[in-house]
Design an enzyme around this catalytic site. Structure first.
Site, short mmCIF file in Angstrom:
data_model
loop_
_atom_site.label_atom_id
_atom_site.label_comp_id
_atom_site.label_asym_id
_atom_site.label_seq_id
_atom_site.Cartn_x
_atom_site.Cartn_y
_atom_site.Cartn_z
N LYS A 113 29.00 42.01 60.17
CA LYS A 113 28.16 42.40 58.96
C LYS A 113 29.17 42.18 57.73
CE LYS A 113 29.93 47.07 58.72
NZ LYS A 113 29.29 48.76 58.67
N LEU A 132 16.58 49.70 58.29
CA LEU A 132 15.43 49.01 58.84
C LEU A 132 15.33 47.39 58.20
CD1 LEU A 132 12.33 51.51 58.15
CD2 LEU A 132 13.20 50.52 60.29
N THR A 148 39.72 53.42 73.61
CA THR A 148 39.17 53.89 74.85
C THR A 148 38.26 52.70 75.32
OG1 THR A 148 37.13 54.86 73.92
CG2 THR A 148 38.94 56.47 74.49
N ARG A 203 31.24 54.02 58.65
CA ARG A 203 30.49 52.66 58.86
C ARG A 203 32.08 51.52 58.36
NH1 ARG A 203 26.06 52.95 54.46
NH2 ARG A 203 27.77 54.51 53.84
N CYS A 263 30.78 49.29 67.90
CA CYS A 263 30.11 50.64 68.18
C CYS A 263 28.81 50.23 68.87
CB CYS A 263 30.04 51.51 67.01
SG CYS A 263 31.75 51.49 66.21
N LYS A 287 27.18 62.05 68.81
CA LYS A 287 27.58 60.88 68.62
C LYS A 287 27.27 59.44 69.12
CE LYS A 287 30.54 57.55 67.23
NZ LYS A 287 30.87 56.87 65.97
#
Ligand code: UGA
Length: 436
Positions: free
Chosen positions: A323, A253, A88, A154, A263, A207
């Site tokens: 990441k 954190l 999307t 994730r 995302c 979400k």
């Protein structure tokens, strides 16, 4: 009872869903229009890098519970439950483009020979499931179920997350589909994973609200980090102590170069836009979006200042993915930094264990090194942007010898400070004292 399921759209979410549901004992066909992707999946090869996925892919192919095909018509006819996991993408005005979901619904309208349960996995704006239900109900002899079932995987940990979710969220407007979804996910039911049964809108908003809250934690600690640098505090100690408070929790954190990926950036922008559209602005998210962009630019400005405006300097970047444990570079900090360095005509040498191929498609004209030391050689600055494990154990003695200037900017706080001190590096860190 095992269900016959098809999963349409074998991107990231679709692949995990197909493989995971087959492992739960369902019979699953994964559908995609990309025939080369389907061929590779049929031979047990994953088109994406995700630790552990190929093992489950092969195991379930071998058990004949999982197959892949381009034949959407047959799969729709044969399946009781149809998961839609197509993309999307954002339109130019920031709204989600639902065209691919609509295409699938049009196919279901024409091809379905019985009532189906259609599960929307893609992250969609609030109100979409209701609109899709209305759209599908028009001129259709079957009153198909529409179910919202957002995913919380994730990247890099997606296999673990699929089999050990903190919760499963199911939004629907009828009781029958609940029973069907209980069956689909019966393996999770058995190990007491909590299920949240709710209406479509709540499910959709869970979400966005979850992703944006996690992003807020990161944005908050990043600003506390900037403040710590000025007042001489240490953000890692602060985050640790904050996390000991059960109401706050230790996760998300870690101060760093700003969140990226497919995302958080998209979902924060979307929630902000949706709030404004219905005149209920979520201004805290607007501030977050701005702060996260600034975080990336600030890193660049700090580097530029440290290198005396880059005059004749060469920069090494370690870490291109957004990441660790993924080859995904979408909205990674490295993109912002490299774009700016190129504008300033700076020589760049980079390394990443997995993401160099993807990065080179967008930036073909920088130097991609075979290993981290080749990338570091003759540079005036070493900038670490991703927390890959291999960058936690860099040989600093060797680095000191091969760099032109012994300067490290560690945006993930992965390098040993004591060793940098001992060897006489100058360095910048996030949320800690700098050493010049
Ligand atoms: C995120 C959510 O964590 C998933 O629950 C969700 O399903 C997924 O988005 C999605 O909507 O599909 P993901 O984008 O794979 O997952 O990555 P995260 O591990 O959440 O990291 C996002 C970004 O935040 C990365 O750039 C990461 O480096 C950064 N981050 C994360 C920090 O800077 N500090 C932290 O403490 C944690």
């Amino acid at each position: 009872m095992s269900k016959n399921i098809c999963v349409i759209g074998i991107g990231y979410v679709g692949l995990l869903t197909a493989v995971g549901l087959a492992d739960f004992g369902n019979y699953v066909v994964g559908i995609d229009i990309d025939s080369s992707k389907i061929k590779s999946l049929q031979s047990g090869k994953s088109p994406i890098f995700e630790p552990g996925i190929e093992e489950y892919l092969r195991k379930n192919l071998a058990s004949n519970r999982l197959s892949f095909s381009v034949d959407v018509s047959k799969s729709i006819k044969d399946s009781q439950v149809i998961f839609i996991a197509v993309g999307t993408p954002s339109k130019e005005n920031g709204e989600a483009d639902l065209r691919y979901i609509i295409e699938v619904l049009d196919n279901i309208r024409i091809l379905a020979n019985e009532k189906k349960t259609i599960v929307i996995k893609s992250t969609v704006p609030i109100g979409t499931n209701r609109r899709l239900h209305e759209y599908l109900s028009k001129d259709c002899i079957y009153n198909h179920h529409i179910v919202s079932n957002p995913e919380f995987l994730r990247e890099g940990k997606a296999v673990y997350d699929f089999f050990h979710p903190d919760r499963v969220v199911i939004g629907s407007n009828d009781e029958d589909s609940k029973e069907i979804m209980k069956d689909v996910y019966r393996s999770l039911n058995r190990i007491n994973v909590p299920f949240v049964w709710c209406d479509w809108e709540s499910s959709e908003l869970i979400k966005y609200a979850s992703n944006c809250f996690l992003a807020l934690k990161i944005g908050y600690i990043n600003q506390i980090a900037s403040f710590s640098e000025i007042v001489g505090a240490d953000v890692q100690v602060i985050a640790k102590a904050m996390g000991m408070d059960g109401r706050i929790g230790p996760k998300f954190l870690h101060a760093g170069p700003g969140y990226g990926g497919s995302c958080f950036p998209k979902d924060t922008r979307a929630l902000s836009a949706m709030g404004k559209k219905v005149n209920a602005p979520i201004s805290i998210i607007d501030a977050l979006v701005k702060a996260n962009e600034e975080q990336k630019v600030n890193i660049y400005n700090r580097l530029k200042k440290r290198l005396d405006n880059f005059n004749g300097k060469k920069v090494c970047i370690l870490g291109l993915s957004f990441k660790a444990e993924t080859d995904d570079i979408r909205e990674s900090c490295a993109i912002t930094i490299v774009n700016n360095l190129l504008k300033d005509n700076i020589d760049i040498q980079v390394h990443d264990p997995k993401a160099m191929l993807n990065f080179s498609k967008e930036f073909p004209n920088i130097i991609y090194a075979d290993n981290e030391y080749e990338a570091i050689k003759n540079c005036d600055a070493l900038l670490i942007l991703t927390e890959w494990n291999e960058y936690r154990s860099l040989d600093l003695v060797r680095i000191k010898q091969i760099m032109r200037t012994a300067y490290i900017f560690d945006t993930r706080n992965v390098v040993d400070i004591g060793e940098m001190d001992r060897l006489g590096f100058s360095y910048d860190l996030i949320g800690k004292r700098t050493h010049l």
